[in-house]
Scaffold this motif. Structure first.
Motif, PDB file in Angstrom:
ATOM      1  N   UNK A 238       0.851  -1.190   0.000  1.00 61.04           N
ATOM      2  CA  UNK A 238       0.000   0.000   0.000  1.00 61.04           C
ATOM      3  C   UNK A 238       0.885   1.239   0.000  1.00 61.04           C
TER       4      UNK A 238
ATOM      5  N   UNK B 176      -4.648   5.354  -0.376  1.00 58.42           N
ATOM      6  CA  UNK B 176      -5.540   4.234  -0.696  1.00 58.42           C
ATOM      7  C   UNK B 176      -5.165   3.605  -2.035  1.00 58.42           C
TER       8      UNK B 176
ATOM      9  N   UNK C 262       6.329   2.134  12.949  1.00 61.89           N
ATOM     10  CA  UNK C 262       5.650   3.205  12.209  1.00 61.89           C
ATOM     11  C   UNK C 262       5.831   3.107  10.695  1.00 61.89           C
TER      12      UNK C 262
ATOM     13  N   UNK D 232      -0.735   1.080  10.712  1.00 61.24           N
ATOM     14  CA  UNK D 232       0.082   2.278  10.593  1.00 61.24           C
ATOM     15  C   UNK D 232      -0.705   3.321   9.808  1.00 61.24           C
ATOM     16  N   UNK D 233      -1.224   2.871   8.666  1.00 63.69           N
ATOM     17  CA  UNK D 233      -2.002   3.766   7.815  1.00 63.69           C
ATOM     18  C   UNK D 233      -3.407   3.190   7.731  1.00 63.69           C
ATOM     19  N   UNK D 234      -4.331   3.840   8.389  1.00 61.08           N
ATOM     20  CA  UNK D 234      -5.671   3.256   8.445  1.00 61.08           C
ATOM     21  C   UNK D 234      -6.313   3.173   7.066  1.00 61.08           C
ATOM     22  N   UNK D 235      -5.833   4.010   6.136  1.00 64.49           N
ATOM     23  CA  UNK D 235      -6.387   3.971   4.774  1.00 64.49           C
ATOM     24  C   UNK D 235      -5.885   2.738   4.021  1.00 64.49           C
ATOM     25  N   UNK D 236      -4.766   2.200   4.488  1.00 63.89           N
ATOM     26  CA  UNK D 236      -4.163   1.059   3.780  1.00 63.89           C
ATOM     27  C   UNK D 236      -4.658  -0.274   4.294  1.00 63.89           C
TER      28      UNK D 236
ATOM     29  N   UNK E  99     -11.512   2.714   7.319  1.00 57.23           N
ATOM     30  CA  UNK E  99     -12.746   3.279   6.755  1.00 57.23           C
ATOM     31  C   UNK E  99     -13.869   2.258   6.880  1.00 57.23           C
TER      32      UNK E  99
ATOM     33  N   UNK F 163      -1.808  16.107  11.495  1.00 61.73           N
ATOM     34  CA  UNK F 163      -2.822  16.811  10.709  1.00 61.73           C
ATOM     35  C   UNK F 163      -3.532  15.786   9.827  1.00 61.73           C
ATOM     36  N   UNK F 164      -4.841  15.855   9.848  1.00 57.88           N
ATOM     37  CA  UNK F 164      -5.599  14.926   9.004  1.00 57.88           C
ATOM     38  C   UNK F 164      -5.879  13.615   9.705  1.00 57.88           C
TER      39      UNK F 164
ATOM     40  N   UNK G  17      -7.687  11.304  12.030  1.00 56.30           N
ATOM     41  CA  UNK G  17      -9.082  11.366  12.441  1.00 56.30           C
ATOM     42  C   UNK G  17      -9.237  11.787  13.904  1.00 56.30           C
TER      43      UNK G  17
ATOM     44  N   UNK H 120     -11.728  19.289  17.391  1.00 59.56           N
ATOM     45  CA  UNK H 120     -12.998  19.876  16.992  1.00 59.56           C
ATOM     46  C   UNK H 120     -14.014  19.837  18.144  1.00 59.56           C
TER      47      UNK H 120
ATOM     48  N   UNK I 137       0.690  21.729  15.556  1.00 59.82           N
ATOM     49  CA  UNK I 137       0.669  20.325  15.118  1.00 59.82           C
ATOM     50  C   UNK I 137       1.951  19.664  15.620  1.00 59.82           C
TER      51      UNK I 137
END
Lengths: 577, 340
Positions: A255, A260, B62, B87-91, B114, B173-174, B176, B183, B203
Motif C-alpha cells: 500500500x 488508498x 511506524x 500504521x495507515x488506516x487507509x491502507x 474506513x 494533521x488529518x 481522524x 474539533x 501540530x
C-alpha cells in the motif's frame, strides 16, 4: 531379507537401496536448502527494491501532504483574520517552491475558486469533477486521482495527479467547508519508475481501492491488456514469484501511505530462476547418473563375486552329467579360486578312482569272458573221438574221414587264432561242422537246415554262440526215440540287429520252464542250463544292452531260441587284448 | 532391517512435517511501540490475551511496509486471528480482502479503518474509543477548571475577561482522532456557552519531542495570555510540560517538589490517554488532568471479543455490546487526582 535372491541380485539390490537412499536424502536436503536459499535471496532482494520504490513514492506524496496540512492550518487561521491576500501569496509560494506542485487552488463548496495560487483563470465549474465530489464525499481523507490531463485552464495541456481534501475556512466570519486541490505534475512520478532497475520487462503498477489501474510504468500494460494486473488482483497484497508470459518475476504488492493506492512492482528474476533451474537439472542428472553408475558398479562387482561361483556350479552340473575331463578354470576372488583348485583336485582324485574302477571292471569282464569261452569244449571232444573210434571199428571209413575233417574245421574256427569275434560266415560254418559231427554221432536221428540271408555273412559276431544252443537243441529237443528231429537254423538282419534263430521240433517248454530258464540265464550264480547261460553272459559282457536272448516255445511243436546281436563289422581287431 | 527402514522413513516424515506445523497463535500488530499509549495497550492485550491463547506481538516501527510484510508472513502460517493496529488506516483494505480470502478474523484496534473497508468482510471488527467523546470529556475538565459558570469564570480566568484563552497541541494533521478531539473540545465548550480564544493550534504529530520544541518556540509569545493548554494526547502534553519547566513557567514557591495549584505558579495542561507517566506528572502537579483512554478496559474488551469470535459464542453476549455488528466502543473517562 535377501535370502531368496541369488548372490548377484542380492548385491545389486543392497547396493541400489544404499545408493538410492543416500542419493535421495542428500539431494532432497540439498534441493530444499538450495531452493530455500534462492527463494530467500529473491524474496529479500525484491522486497528491498520494492521498499525503495515505495519510499520514493511516499516521499513524493508526503511532500504534498505536508504542504496541504500546512495550507489547511494557515487557511483557517488567515481567513479568520481575513488575511486573504497574504494567503494567496502563500498558496503561490507553496506552488512555486515545490518542483512537483503545479497548481494549488481552494474551492468553495460550490466549486468556485476561493483562494488560488495560480494567476490563470480557471474554466467554469469544477463541482462535477470526480476529484471534487470525492473530497466532498469523504471529508476526513486525502483523495488522489489517477494521472489525467489538467483541464482547469484552456492554455495548459499537462498531465497531473489531482490531490484533494476537504478544508475549513472562514468566509466573512462564518466557518465553511471547501475543497483544497493540489495538482501534481507527473514528470517525477513517472521518473521514479524509470530510476528503479526492475530488470527486463520489469513493471510498476499502481491501482486504486477499486482495483482500477491508476498508473503503469509501461504503456503496453493498460487496464484491458495487462496480464500483470490480474496477478495483482489475485494476490491482493504481499510478495510471491509469478510467471508473466516468458518471464519469471517477483511480484510485490504494497500500500502507498495516505493514498488508498496499491503499488505493485514486478521485478525480473529470470537469471536467478535460470540458475536454480540449471542447478535442479544438474541435481537430477547427478542422481540419475549416480544411480546408473551405482547400478553398473554393483552389476560388475556382483558379477565378479558370483560369476566364479556360477562357473563352479555349472561345472558341477557338467560333472553330474558325467564329464570329468574338463578342468574348471576360475579367476576371481582368492576364496573362490582356492575353492575351485580344491574342487579340481577332488575331481582328479575321483577320476583316477573311476579309471581304476573301470580298468578293474574290464579286467574282471575279460577274465570272466575267457573263462566262459573255455567252458565249452572237453566232453564234446571226448564224445566225438569216441564216435570216430567207433566208426573206425565198423570200418565206416568214409564217415571217419568226414568226421575228422569236420572236427578239424570245428576246432580251427573255435580257436580262430585266438580271436573272440569272427565273421558270421565262420560262426555258421562252425555250427554246420558241429551239426555234421553230431548227426553222424547220433546216427542221423535228426535233420537240420540252414536258412541264411546272404547279406549276414559280411558282419561279425562273438564266436561260439550258436554251438551251445544247438547242443541244447539236440540234447533236449530231440529225445524222442521214434521221430526224426528237425533243427532249423536261420540267420537274418532286422533293422540294426542281427538275428540267429535256432528252432527244434521237440516237446517244447512250459511257460514256467521258460521263466526259469530266463532267470537262470540272467543270474550271476552257476546253475542249470550251462550252455544258454554261458552264451547269454558272453553276449552281455561283449555287447551290453544291445544283445539279447529270447526263448519261445509251443508245447509239442517247437522251441525257438533267438540270439539278438547288434550289426557290427569289427572282425579286424576283434582280439580282446 | 525392515524396522530400520521404517524408523528412517518416520524420521524423514517428521522432518517434513516439522517444517509446516500449523500456527495456532493470535498475532498482535502494533503500529509503533515507541508510542507510549499504544505500547501500554499492546502490552495489556498481550498480558490478558495470553491467559487464553498463545500470542505474539509485532512492532511495525511506524512503517506500513514493515507491517504489511509481517502480516503477510503471519498469514502464511494460518493464524487463528489477527489484531491489527494499522500504521495507515487507509491502507487496511488489502489486508481485509486478503484475510477474507484466507478466512482469518481481524480485530482492528485504536486506528479505525474506513467503514467501507471494514464492511468488505464479515469477520472484521474494530475496538476503540470514540474520539469525539475524548474531546467532550476534555471540555468538561476545562469547564470544571473554570468553575462551571460560563458567564462568571473563576480565578483561572487570569485576565478576568470571561474568555478562555487556550492553546491546542494537535496530533497528526488529518488524523481522524486529532481532528475530532480538536474539533469536539471547541464545539462542546461553545455548546455549554463558554467563549473561547484559540491562541494557536500547534501540530506535533502525537510526538513528545516535537511538542516540546514547538512549545519552547511559541510559549514565550503566548505566556501572558494563555490560561489553559490542551493536548490531543499525553505524550505531547508531557512534552509541553517539559518545555514549560525549562522555560521556568512552573514556580514551586515552597520547594516541596510539588506544584501546589493553590499556592504555586502554574498553567493547567490537559492531556488525553492516561498513560503511566501522565499519572506521575499529575502527582507532581504539572499535569492538571487527562482523559483516560482506558488501555486496560480496551485490552479486556479486545480479548473478550476475540474469545467470543474464536469460541463461537454469539457476540450478542458481550459485556460491551457491538455497534453495527463490528464496532466495540470503549468509553473514555475523566482522570484527575483532585477527585481522589
Amino acid at each position: 531379507m535377501f535370502r531368496r535372491l541369488s548372490i548377484k541380485q542380492g548385491i545389486i539390490t543392497a547396493m541400489m537401496i544404499v545408493v538410492s537412499l543416500a542419493l535421495t536424502v542428500a539431494s532432497v536436503v540439498f534441493f530444499v536448502l538450495f531452493n530455500n536459499a534462492t527463494a530467500e535471496v529473491i524474496h529479500s532482494s525484491s522486497r528491498e527494491i520494492n521498499k525503495q520504490v515505495i519510499m520514493n513514492y511516499e516521499r513524493y506524496i508526503d511532500q504534498v501532504i505536508e504542504t496541504a496540512n500546512y495550507l489547511t492550518r494557515k487557511t483557517i487561521e488567515m481567513t479568520e483574520d481575513q488575511d486573504n491576500l497574504q494567503l494567496i501569496s502563500l498558496y503561490t509560494q507553496a506552488a512555486q517552491m515545490s518542483q512537483d506542485i503545479e497548481t494549488i487552488i481552494m474551492f468553495d463548496r460550490f466549486g468556485v475558486p476561493f483562494i488560488t495560487g495560480d494567476e490563470r483563470n480557471t474554466l467554469a465549474n469544477v463541482s462535477q469533477a470526480s476529484w471534487f465530489m470525492s473530497a466532498v464525499g469523504n471529508k476526513e481523507i486525502f483523495h488522489f486521482s489517477a494521472p489525467h490531463p489538467q483541464a482547469l485552464f484552456t492554455s495548459a495541456i499537462l498531465e497531473v495527479i489531482t490531490v484533494t481534501k476537504s478544508i475549513r475556512y472562514y468566509d466573512q466570519g462564518i466557518v465553511r467547508d471547501g475543497v483544497l486541490m493540489i495538482d501534481l505534475t507527473t514528470e517525477n512520478f513517472r521518473g521514479l519508475a524509470q530510476k528503479t532497475n526492475l530488470g527486463d520487462n520489469g513493471l510498476i503498477l499502481i491501482l486504486d481501492d477499486s482495483s482500477n489501474l491508476v498508473y503503469s510504468s509501461r504503456a503496453i500494460c493498460n487496464e484491458m491488456t495487462c496480464v500483470n494486473k490480474t496477478l495483482v488482483d489475485r494476490i491482493i497484497f504481499g510478495g510471491q514469484s509469478v510467471q508473466v508470459e516468458e518471464d519469471f518475476m517477483y511480484l510485490n504488492v504494497n500500500t502507498l501511505k495516505h493514498t488508498r493506492w496499491r503499488i505493485a512492482t514486478f521485478i525480473n528474476i529470470n537469471s536467478i530462476f535460470q540458475t536454480r533451474r540449471t542447478m535442479n537439472i544438474a541435481i537430477v542428472s547427478i542422481i540419475v547418473g549416480s544411480l546408473f553408475l551405482g547400478f553398473g558398479f554393483s552389476v560388475v562387482l556382483s558379477k565378479q563375486i558370483s560369476d566364479p561361483i556360477h562357473k563352479l556350479k555349472n561345472h558341477m552340473a557338467l560333472i553330474e552329467q558325467g564329464d570329468m575331463l574338463t578342468e574348471v578354470k576360475v579367476k576371481g576372488q582368492r576364496e573362490v579360486v582356492a575353492l575351485s583348485k580344491n574342487f579340481n583336485h577332488m575331481i582328479l582324485e575321483i577320476r583316477q578312482l573311476l579309471d581304476r574302477l573301470v580298468l578293474e571292471q574290464k579286467e574282471k569282464r575279460k577274465s570272466e569272458f575267457l573263462a566262459l569261452q573255455t567252458q565249452i569244449n572237453p566232453h564234446f571232444l571226448y564224445n566225438t573221438l569216441d564216435s570216430i573210434v567207433w566208426l573206425a571199428e565198423n570200418n565206416q571209413n568214409k564217415e571217419v574221414i568226414e568226421m575228422v575233417i569236420a572236427l578239424s574245421k570245428f576246432f580251427r574256427i573255435s580257436i580262430s587264432r585266438g580271436k573272440n569275434v569272427i565273421r558270421v560266415k565262420d560262426e555258421l560254418e562252425h555250427a554246420k561242422q558241429y551239426l555234421l559231427i553230431q548227426k553222424i554221432r547220433y546216427n542221423k536221428k535228426f535233420d537240420y537246415e540252414f536258412q541264411i540271408q546272404p547279406n549276414v555273412n559280411q558282419f561279425s559276431v562273438v564266436k561260439l554262440i550258436l554251438q551251445p544252443i544247438i547242443e541244447n537243441a539236440i540234447h533236449h529237443g530231440l529225445s524222442s526215440e521214434f521221430e526224426t528231429g528237425k533243427i532249423n537254423i536261420s540267420a537274418s538282419t532286422s533293422g540294426k540287429k542281427l538275428l540267429f534263430e535256432i528252432e527244434n521240433n521237440g516237446y517244447g517248454l512250459t511257460p514256467s520252464r521258460i521263466q526259469e530258464l530266463n532267470q537262470n540265464m540272467r543270474s550271476e550264480e552257476q546253475a542249470n542250463g550251462v550252455g544258454l547261460r554261458n552264451v547269454y553272459q558272453r553276449l552281455k559282457l561283449y555287447y551290453g544292452e544291445e544283445a539279447d536272448v529270447i526263448i519261445s516255445s509251443e508245447m509239442d511243436q517247437r522251441t525257438n531260441i533267438t540270439l539278438v546281436v547288434p550289426l557290427r563289422k569289427d572282425y579286424q581287431d576283434e582280439k580282446i587284448n | 532391517m525392515k524396522k530400520l527402514i521404517s524408523l528412517f522413513s518416520i524420521f524423514i516424515l517428521l522432518l517434513l512435517l516439522g517444517c509446516s506445523s500449523k500456527s495456532e497463535k493470535v498475532h498482535l500488530f502494533i503500529y509503533n511501540m515507541n508510542d507510549p499509549y499504544i505500547a501500554a495497550l499492546g502490552n495489556e492485550i498481550m498480558r490478558v490475551g495470553s491467559q487464553y491463547f498463545p500470542m505474539e506481538i509485532h512492532d511495525a516501527f511506524n512503517s506500513q511496509v514493515i507491517q504489511n510484510e509481517r502480516i503477510e508472513e503471519v498469514m502464511k502460517t494460518k493464524p487463528k486471528l489477527l489484531i491489527i493496529n494499522p500504521v495507515d488506516r487507509l491502507g487496511a483494505y488489502p489486508i481485509i480482502e486478503k484475510a477474507k480470502e484466507l478466512n482469518i478474523p481481524l480485530v482492528f484496534i485504536n486506528r479505525e479503518p474506513l467503514a467501507k473497508d471494514l464492511n468488505l468482510y464479515q469477520h472484521a471488527y474494530y475496538v476503540g474509543a470514540l474520539a469525539e467523546q475524548s474531546g467532550i470529556l476534555q471540555a468538561e475538565l476545562v469547564v470544571e477548571l473554570f468553575g462551571n459558570q460560563p458567564m462568571q469564570l473563576n480565578s483561572m480566568d487570569r485576565n478576568q475577561d470571561n474568555i478562555i484563552q487556550m492553546i491546542i497541541f494537535k496530533g497528526e494533521q488529518g488524523h481522524q482522532d486529532a481532528e475530532l478531539r480538536s474539533e469536539y473540545i471547541i464545539q462542546e465548550l461553545e455548546n455549554r456557552g463558554f467563549t473561547l480564544e484559540i491562541l494557536t493550534t500547534e501540530i506535533a504529530n502525537w510526538n513528545r519531542d516535537i511538542a516540546k520544541n514547538r512549545a519552547k518556540l511559541i510559549l514565550p509569545e503566548y505566556l501572558p495570555s494563555v490560561e489553559v493548554i490542551v493536548s490531543n494526547n499525553d505524550a505531547m502534553a508531557i512534552g509541553v510540560i517539559e518545555a514549560m519547566i525549562e522555560l521556568g513557567i512552573f514556580i514551586d514557591h515552597d520547594d516541596d517538589g510539588i506544584i501546589d495549584h493553590d499556592t504555586d505558579t502554574w498553567i493547567p495542561v490537559i492531556g488525553i490517554d492516561g498513560i503511566f507517566e501522565a499519572t506521575q506528572w499529575m502527582r507532581s502537579g504539572h499535569l492538571y488532568a487527562t482523559v483516560l483512554n482506558d488501555a486496560i478496559n480496551q485490552a479486556y474488551a479486545t480479548v473478550a471479543l476475540i474469545r467470543h469470535i474464536l469460541q463461537g459464542i454469539p457476540l450478542i453476549e458481550l459485556e460491551i455490546s457491538l455497534t453495527n455488528q463490528r464496532y466495540v466502543w470503549v468509553d473514555y473517562k475523566k482522570y484527575t487526582l483532585l477527585e481522589d
